[in-house]
Write a protein that holds these residues in place. Structure first.
Motif, PDB file in Angstrom:
ATOM      1  N   LEU A  48       0.842  -1.200   0.000  1.00 28.21           N
ATOM      2  CA  LEU A  48       0.000   0.000   0.000  1.00 28.21           C
ATOM      3  C   LEU A  48       0.872   1.243   0.000  1.00 28.21           C
ATOM      4  N   LEU A  49       0.502   2.217  -0.827  1.00 29.60           N
ATOM      5  CA  LEU A  49       1.145   3.523  -0.818  1.00 29.60           C
ATOM      6  C   LEU A  49       0.109   4.577  -0.445  1.00 29.60           C
ATOM      7  N   PHE A  50       0.503   5.488   0.425  1.00 28.55           N
ATOM      8  CA  PHE A  50      -0.327   6.639   0.789  1.00 28.55           C
ATOM      9  C   PHE A  50       0.296   7.861   0.140  1.00 28.55           C
ATOM     10  N   GLN A  51      -0.507   8.597  -0.617  1.00 29.28           N
ATOM     11  CA  GLN A  51       0.033   9.695  -1.413  1.00 29.28           C
ATOM     12  C   GLN A  51      -0.743  10.995  -1.181  1.00 29.28           C
ATOM     13  N   GLU A  52      -0.058  12.092  -1.393  1.00 28.59           N
ATOM     14  CA  GLU A  52      -0.662  13.420  -1.253  1.00 28.59           C
ATOM     15  C   GLU A  52      -0.224  14.289  -2.428  1.00 28.59           C
ATOM     16  N   LYS A  53      -1.151  15.067  -2.942  1.00 29.11           N
ATOM     17  CA  LYS A  53      -0.851  15.988  -4.034  1.00 29.11           C
ATOM     18  C   LYS A  53      -0.882  17.414  -3.497  1.00 29.11           C
ATOM     19  N   GLN A  54       0.277  18.061  -3.487  1.00 30.30           N
ATOM     20  CA  GLN A  54       0.379  19.470  -3.123  1.00 30.30           C
ATOM     21  C   GLN A  54       0.721  20.247  -4.390  1.00 30.30           C
ATOM     22  N   ALA A  55      -0.147  21.203  -4.752  1.00 31.34           N
ATOM     23  CA  ALA A  55      -0.045  21.876  -6.047  1.00 31.34           C
ATOM     24  C   ALA A  55      -0.054  20.780  -7.119  1.00 31.34           C
ATOM     25  N   GLU A  56       1.005  20.688  -7.918  1.00 32.08           N
ATOM     26  CA  GLU A  56       1.028  19.656  -8.958  1.00 32.08           C
ATOM     27  C   GLU A  56       1.928  18.478  -8.607  1.00 32.08           C
ATOM     28  N   THR A  57       2.528  18.494  -7.418  1.00 28.46           N
ATOM     29  CA  THR A  57       3.495  17.468  -7.049  1.00 28.46           C
ATOM     30  C   THR A  57       2.860  16.400  -6.174  1.00 28.46           C
ATOM     31  N   VAL A  58       3.134  15.143  -6.500  1.00 30.54           N
ATOM     32  CA  VAL A  58       2.666  14.011  -5.697  1.00 30.54           C
ATOM     33  C   VAL A  58       3.792  13.567  -4.769  1.00 30.54           C
ATOM     34  N   PHE A  59       3.498  13.504  -3.488  1.00 26.52           N
ATOM     35  CA  PHE A  59       4.448  13.039  -2.478  1.00 26.52           C
ATOM     36  C   PHE A  59       3.981  11.684  -1.955  1.00 26.52           C
ATOM     37  N   VAL A  60       4.865  10.702  -1.960  1.00 27.50           N
ATOM     38  CA  VAL A  60       4.564   9.422  -1.326  1.00 27.50           C
ATOM     39  C   VAL A  60       4.793   9.599   0.172  1.00 27.50           C
ATOM     40  N   ARG A  61       3.735   9.424   0.958  1.00 31.94           N
ATOM     41  CA  ARG A  61       3.786   9.698   2.394  1.00 31.94           C
ATOM     42  C   ARG A  61       3.954   8.450   3.251  1.00 31.94           C
ATOM     43  N   ASP A  62       3.646   7.297   2.693  1.00 32.62           N
ATOM     44  CA  ASP A  62       3.810   6.064   3.465  1.00 32.62           C
ATOM     45  C   ASP A  62       3.889   4.904   2.491  1.00 32.62           C
ATOM     46  N   CYS A  63       4.625   3.886   2.886  1.00 30.85           N
ATOM     47  CA  CYS A  63       4.719   2.651   2.113  1.00 30.85           C
ATOM     48  C   CYS A  63       4.660   1.494   3.088  1.00 30.85           C
ATOM     49  N   ARG A  64       3.653   0.663   2.930  1.00 35.62           N
ATOM     50  CA  ARG A  64       3.510  -0.497   3.805  1.00 35.62           C
ATOM     51  C   ARG A  64       3.560  -1.774   2.971  1.00 35.62           C
ATOM     52  N   ILE A  65       4.366  -2.691   3.411  1.00 37.23           N
ATOM     53  CA  ILE A  65       4.542  -3.957   2.709  1.00 37.23           C
ATOM     54  C   ILE A  65       4.242  -5.088   3.684  1.00 37.23           C
ATOM     55  N   TRP A  66       3.284  -5.930   3.304  1.00 36.33           N
ATOM     56  CA  TRP A  66       2.918  -7.075   4.135  1.00 36.33           C
ATOM     57  C   TRP A  66       3.313  -8.360   3.418  1.00 36.33           C
ATOM     58  N   SER A  67       3.912  -9.285   4.132  1.00 31.95           N
ATOM     59  CA  SER A  67       4.286 -10.559   3.523  1.00 31.95           C
ATOM     60  C   SER A  67       3.782 -11.774   4.297  1.00 31.95           C
ATOM     61  N   LYS A  68       3.466 -11.575   5.572  1.00 35.77           N
ATOM     62  CA  LYS A  68       3.041 -12.706   6.384  1.00 35.77           C
ATOM     63  C   LYS A  68       1.638 -12.536   6.965  1.00 35.77           C
ATOM     64  N   GLU A  69       1.160 -11.305   7.013  1.00 35.08           N
ATOM     65  CA  GLU A  69      -0.141 -11.052   7.618  1.00 35.08           C
ATOM     66  C   GLU A  69      -1.266 -11.631   6.757  1.00 35.08           C
ATOM     67  N   SER A  70      -2.364 -11.984   7.391  1.00 37.10           N
ATOM     68  CA  SER A  70      -3.529 -12.463   6.650  1.00 37.10           C
ATOM     69  C   SER A  70      -4.222 -11.285   5.976  1.00 37.10           C
ATOM     70  N   TYR A  71      -4.983 -11.569   4.934  1.00 37.27           N
ATOM     71  CA  TYR A  71      -5.695 -10.490   4.254  1.00 37.27           C
ATOM     72  C   TYR A  71      -6.710  -9.838   5.188  1.00 37.27           C
ATOM     73  N   THR A  72      -7.249 -10.603   6.131  1.00 32.97           N
ATOM     74  CA  THR A  72      -8.177 -10.014   7.106  1.00 32.97           C
ATOM     75  C   THR A  72      -7.464  -8.958   7.939  1.00 32.97           C
ATOM     76  N   GLU A  73      -6.256  -9.260   8.385  1.00 28.65           N
ATOM     77  CA  GLU A  73      -5.471  -8.291   9.159  1.00 28.65           C
ATOM     78  C   GLU A  73      -5.113  -7.076   8.322  1.00 28.65           C
ATOM     79  N   ILE A  74      -4.739  -7.307   7.071  1.00 27.46           N
ATOM     80  CA  ILE A  74      -4.353  -6.208   6.188  1.00 27.46           C
ATOM     81  C   ILE A  74      -5.532  -5.267   5.957  1.00 27.46           C
TER      82      ILE A  74
END
Length: 203
Positions: A48-74
């Protein structure tokens, strides 16, 4: 055909979160557009990526990577932390996307078979024009709440993302972060019209 995105442009997109001129603080809601994008990653990772657009620029604000969690937890984590923002997941996980809708989220699936090539080009355009910014993975200052390490895999996968010489399509290898980034471009090209009612499943 080489890499999908130029590595020099990716390096130029990396910013120092400690410097406001490079990476301004997120604005308070609802002053800017914010959204999440998701690659379900049936094999290996969900991203999952969390993004924000300020003026015309997109900033990636968070990156979450899951490899072991269940889809219910995610799904529960996504709802708790990002439930107020629209989410753009890949369309393959139909049942999981429906679950997010039933949880009250605004879900806009991305159909890669129809949209991927165009959205890849929009990532490229933003990199070429300096309108996509990602925290530098080499900069971590936990005292200031900065953890660049969470972006390491995203940047590495972006740099390695390449075309198959025979098919002319991007290789489906270690690309979950790239797919999440590509999904996020749909918000910029087709933003949700907040003046209209937003469908939510009543199931």
């Amino acid at each position: 055909r080489g890499t999908v995105w130029d590595n020099n442009l990716i390096n130029a997109a990396l910013v120092d979160p400690r410097k406001a001129e490079e990476c301004p603080l997120p604005a308070a809601d609802p002053l800017t557009e914010k959204w999440t994008s998701l690659d379900w990653g049936f094999i290996g990772q969900a991203v999952l990526l969390f993004q924000e657009k300020q003026a015309e620029t997109v900033f990636v604000r968070d990156c979450r990577i899951w490899s072991k969690e269940s889809y219910t937890e995610i799904k529960q984590e996504i709802k708790e932390d990002f439930g107020n923002y629209p989410i753009y997941p890949d369309s393959e996980a139909v049942a999981d996307n429906e679950d997010l809708k039933r949880m009250g989220m605004r879900v806009v699936p991305v159909i890669f078979s129809k949209e991927k090539d165009f959205l890849i080009s929009r990532v490229r355009w933003r990199l070429e024009h300096g309108l996509l910014k990602i925290p530098n993975p080499d900069i971590t200052d936990l005292a200031q709440g900065i953890d660049g390490r969470k972006y390491f895999t995203l940047v590495q996968q972006m740099k390695a993302y390449h075309y198959n010489e025979k098919t002319g399509k991007p290789e489906k290898v270690n690309d979950h972060c790239c797919d999440a980034l590509i999904c996020g471009m749909k918000h910029i090209e087709t933003p949700i019209d907040r003046s209209k009612p937003i469908f939510r499943s009543l199931g």
